[in-house]
Design a protein around this motif. Structure first.
Motif, PDB file in Angstrom:
ATOM      1  N   PRO A   4      27.411  43.636  36.884  1.00 22.18           N
ATOM      2  CA  PRO A   4      27.406  43.847  38.341  1.00 22.18           C
ATOM      3  C   PRO A   4      28.333  44.987  38.751  1.00 22.18           C
ATOM      4  CG  PRO A   4      28.609  41.857  37.777  1.00 22.18           C
ATOM      5  CD  PRO A   4      27.991  42.355  36.510  1.00 22.18           C
ATOM      6  N   LYS A   5      28.022  45.611  39.884  1.00 21.07           N
ATOM      7  CA  LYS A   5      28.836  46.714  40.393  1.00 21.07           C
ATOM      8  C   LYS A   5      29.959  46.164  41.271  1.00 21.07           C
ATOM      9  CE  LYS A   5      26.690  50.711  40.993  1.00 21.07           C
ATOM     10  NZ  LYS A   5      25.871  51.726  41.633  1.00 21.07           N
ATOM     11  N   ILE A   6      30.851  45.391  40.639  1.00 19.67           N
ATOM     12  CA  ILE A   6      31.974  44.806  41.360  1.00 19.67           C
ATOM     13  C   ILE A   6      33.258  45.213  40.655  1.00 19.67           C
ATOM     14  CG2 ILE A   6      33.119  42.656  42.016  1.00 19.67           C
ATOM     15  CD1 ILE A   6      30.365  41.415  42.295  1.00 19.67           C
ATOM     16  N   GLU A   7      34.147  45.842  41.410  1.00 15.02           N
ATOM     17  CA  GLU A   7      35.459  46.220  40.884  1.00 15.02           C
ATOM     18  C   GLU A   7      36.452  45.125  41.241  1.00 15.02           C
ATOM     19  OE1 GLU A   7      36.562  50.005  42.446  1.00 15.02           O
ATOM     20  OE2 GLU A   7      34.953  51.051  41.399  1.00 15.02           O
ATOM     21  N   ALA A   8      37.265  44.737  40.265  1.00 18.32           N
ATOM     22  CA  ALA A   8      38.257  43.687  40.480  1.00 18.32           C
ATOM     23  C   ALA A   8      39.645  44.283  40.301  1.00 18.32           C
ATOM     24  CB  ALA A   8      38.035  42.538  39.500  1.00 18.32           C
ATOM     25  N   THR A   9      40.445  44.249  41.373  1.00 17.57           N
ATOM     26  CA  THR A   9      41.831  44.713  41.323  1.00 17.57           C
ATOM     27  C   THR A   9      42.701  43.607  41.917  1.00 17.57           C
ATOM     28  OG1 THR A   9      41.641  45.780  43.485  1.00 17.57           O
ATOM     29  CG2 THR A   9      41.191  47.152  41.561  1.00 17.57           C
ATOM     30  N   GLY A  10      43.988  43.831  41.964  1.00 19.23           N
ATOM     31  CA  GLY A  10      44.864  42.849  42.582  1.00 19.23           C
ATOM     32  C   GLY A  10      46.205  42.747  41.888  1.00 19.23           C
ATOM     33  N   SER A  11      46.847  41.592  42.060  1.00 12.37           N
ATOM     34  CA  SER A  11      48.171  41.369  41.485  1.00 12.37           C
ATOM     35  C   SER A  11      48.272  39.926  41.005  1.00 12.37           C
ATOM     36  CB  SER A  11      49.256  41.668  42.525  1.00 12.37           C
ATOM     37  OG  SER A  11      49.109  40.807  43.637  1.00 12.37           O
ATOM     38  N   TYR A  12      49.358  39.631  40.285  1.00 16.22           N
ATOM     39  CA  TYR A  12      49.567  38.285  39.773  1.00 16.22           C
ATOM     40  C   TYR A  12      51.059  37.987  39.727  1.00 16.22           C
ATOM     41  CZ  TYR A  12      50.929  40.513  35.386  1.00 16.22           C
ATOM     42  OH  TYR A  12      51.559  41.272  34.448  1.00 16.22           O
ATOM     43  N   ARG A  13      51.376  36.699  39.635  1.00 14.70           N
ATOM     44  CA  ARG A  13      52.757  36.277  39.416  1.00 14.70           C
ATOM     45  C   ARG A  13      52.731  34.951  38.685  1.00 14.70           C
ATOM     46  NH1 ARG A  13      55.122  32.500  42.829  1.00 14.70           N
ATOM     47  NH2 ARG A  13      53.764  31.777  44.493  1.00 14.70           N
TER      48      ARG A  13
ATOM     49  N   LEU B 123      38.093  41.913  45.276  1.00 13.30           N
ATOM     50  CA  LEU B 123      36.792  42.205  44.676  1.00 13.30           C
ATOM     51  C   LEU B 123      36.017  43.123  45.604  1.00 13.30           C
ATOM     52  CD1 LEU B 123      35.890  38.597  43.517  1.00 13.30           C
ATOM     53  CD2 LEU B 123      36.994  40.397  42.199  1.00 13.30           C
ATOM     54  N   THR B 124      35.600  44.271  45.081  1.00 13.72           N
ATOM     55  CA  THR B 124      34.879  45.267  45.868  1.00 13.72           C
ATOM     56  C   THR B 124      33.486  45.455  45.295  1.00 13.72           C
ATOM     57  OG1 THR B 124      36.942  46.412  46.350  1.00 13.72           O
ATOM     58  CG2 THR B 124      34.913  47.636  46.729  1.00 13.72           C
ATOM     59  N   ASN B 125      32.479  45.265  46.132  1.00 22.06           N
ATOM     60  CA  ASN B 125      31.098  45.514  45.744  1.00 22.06           C
ATOM     61  C   ASN B 125      30.825  47.002  45.979  1.00 22.06           C
ATOM     62  OD1 ASN B 125      28.348  45.684  45.423  1.00 22.06           O
ATOM     63  ND2 ASN B 125      27.853  44.003  46.797  1.00 22.06           N
ATOM     64  N   THR B 126      30.668  47.769  44.900  1.00 22.82           N
ATOM     65  CA  THR B 126      30.454  49.212  45.009  1.00 22.82           C
ATOM     66  C   THR B 126      28.981  49.579  45.103  1.00 22.82           C
ATOM     67  OG1 THR B 126      30.486  49.446  42.603  1.00 22.82           O
ATOM     68  CG2 THR B 126      32.586  49.724  43.773  1.00 22.82           C
TER      69      THR B 126
ATOM     70  N   LEU C 135      48.698  40.758  32.533  1.00 23.88           N
ATOM     71  CA  LEU C 135      47.343  40.219  32.692  1.00 23.88           C
ATOM     72  C   LEU C 135      46.409  41.339  33.142  1.00 23.88           C
ATOM     73  CD1 LEU C 135      47.934  36.919  34.733  1.00 23.88           C
ATOM     74  CD2 LEU C 135      47.776  37.171  32.273  1.00 23.88           C
ATOM     75  N   GLY C 136      45.151  41.176  32.808  1.00 22.91           N
ATOM     76  CA  GLY C 136      44.092  42.065  33.288  1.00 22.91           C
ATOM     77  C   GLY C 136      42.875  41.228  33.591  1.00 22.91           C
ATOM     78  N   TRP C 137      41.948  41.754  34.381  1.00 21.28           N
ATOM     79  CA  TRP C 137      40.743  40.994  34.714  1.00 21.28           C
ATOM     80  C   TRP C 137      39.586  41.921  34.992  1.00 21.28           C
ATOM     81  CZ3 TRP C 137      45.429  40.178  37.134  1.00 21.28           C
ATOM     82  CH2 TRP C 137      45.667  40.922  38.285  1.00 21.28           C
ATOM     83  N   THR C 138      38.402  41.380  34.757  1.00 21.39           N
ATOM     84  CA  THR C 138      37.162  42.119  34.928  1.00 21.39           C
ATOM     85  C   THR C 138      36.080  41.164  35.424  1.00 21.39           C
ATOM     86  OG1 THR C 138      37.731  43.474  33.006  1.00 21.39           O
ATOM     87  CG2 THR C 138      35.474  43.586  33.747  1.00 21.39           C
ATOM     88  N   CYS C 139      35.231  41.651  36.300  1.00 22.34           N
ATOM     89  CA  CYS C 139      34.069  40.869  36.711  1.00 22.34           C
ATOM     90  C   CYS C 139      32.995  41.058  35.639  1.00 22.34           C
ATOM     91  CB  CYS C 139      33.552  41.334  38.069  1.00 22.34           C
ATOM     92  SG  CYS C 139      32.106  40.415  38.604  1.00 22.34           S
ATOM     93  N   ILE C 140      32.629  39.950  34.982  1.00 22.25           N
ATOM     94  CA  ILE C 140      31.658  40.059  33.886  1.00 22.25           C
ATOM     95  C   ILE C 140      30.269  39.590  34.287  1.00 22.25           C
ATOM     96  CG2 ILE C 140      33.389  39.931  32.065  1.00 22.25           C
ATOM     97  CD1 ILE C 140      32.566  36.968  31.717  1.00 22.25           C
TER      98      ILE C 140
END
Length: 140
Positions: free
Chosen positions: A45-54, A68-71, A129-134
């Protein structure tokens, strides 16, 4: 007689201009349909995942603040699956987990979601940590 010929020529020119506009609109509509079909055939999918964690203080796991951004230009997605990767100091993946986001994301829209990782296993030596929309479901 000359006026009738002039009016006839003017009418033909106007009809020709209208048909050119119509052809252009049909071409643009066909191009949009082609782009929509190609977006639906994408594996990812054309979704970019960014953000932060703690790191959570009182419980195991992490708190994620995801953007989550739908491009995509035309496709709406729902039920995104996010893969969270845990990295060591040497940037080696030491653990992966999946998180399900049950929201709908329209074209060119960004949503913010707060999620907690539920770590039952004790994961040690996590540096980042890292993350991706799969995966995501296309809304028709």
């Amino acid at each position: 007689m000359k006026q009738a010929i002039t009016l006839l020529l003017l009418a033909l020119i106007l009809c020709n201009c209208e048909s050119e506009k119509s052809k252009q609109q049909q071409l643009e509509a066909a191009q949009i349909q082609l782009e929509m079909a190609s977006e639906k055939e994408l594996i990812k999918p054309k979704i970019e995942a960014t953000g932060s964690y703690r790191k959570r203080q009182t419980q195991a796991g992490y708190q994620l603040s995801l953007m989550l951004t739908n491009t995509s230009k035309y496709t709406t997605y729902k039920d995104c699956t996010i893969e969270v990767q845990y990295y060591s100091k040497t940037n080696t993946i030491i653990h992966k987990t999946l998180i399900k986001i049950s929201d709908t994301i329209k074209p060119n829209q960004t949503i913010t979601v707060d999620k907690f990782t539920d770590e039952t296993a004790d994961i040690k030596d996590v540096n980042s940590l890292g993350w991706t929309c799969i995966d995501a479901v296309i809304v028709d």
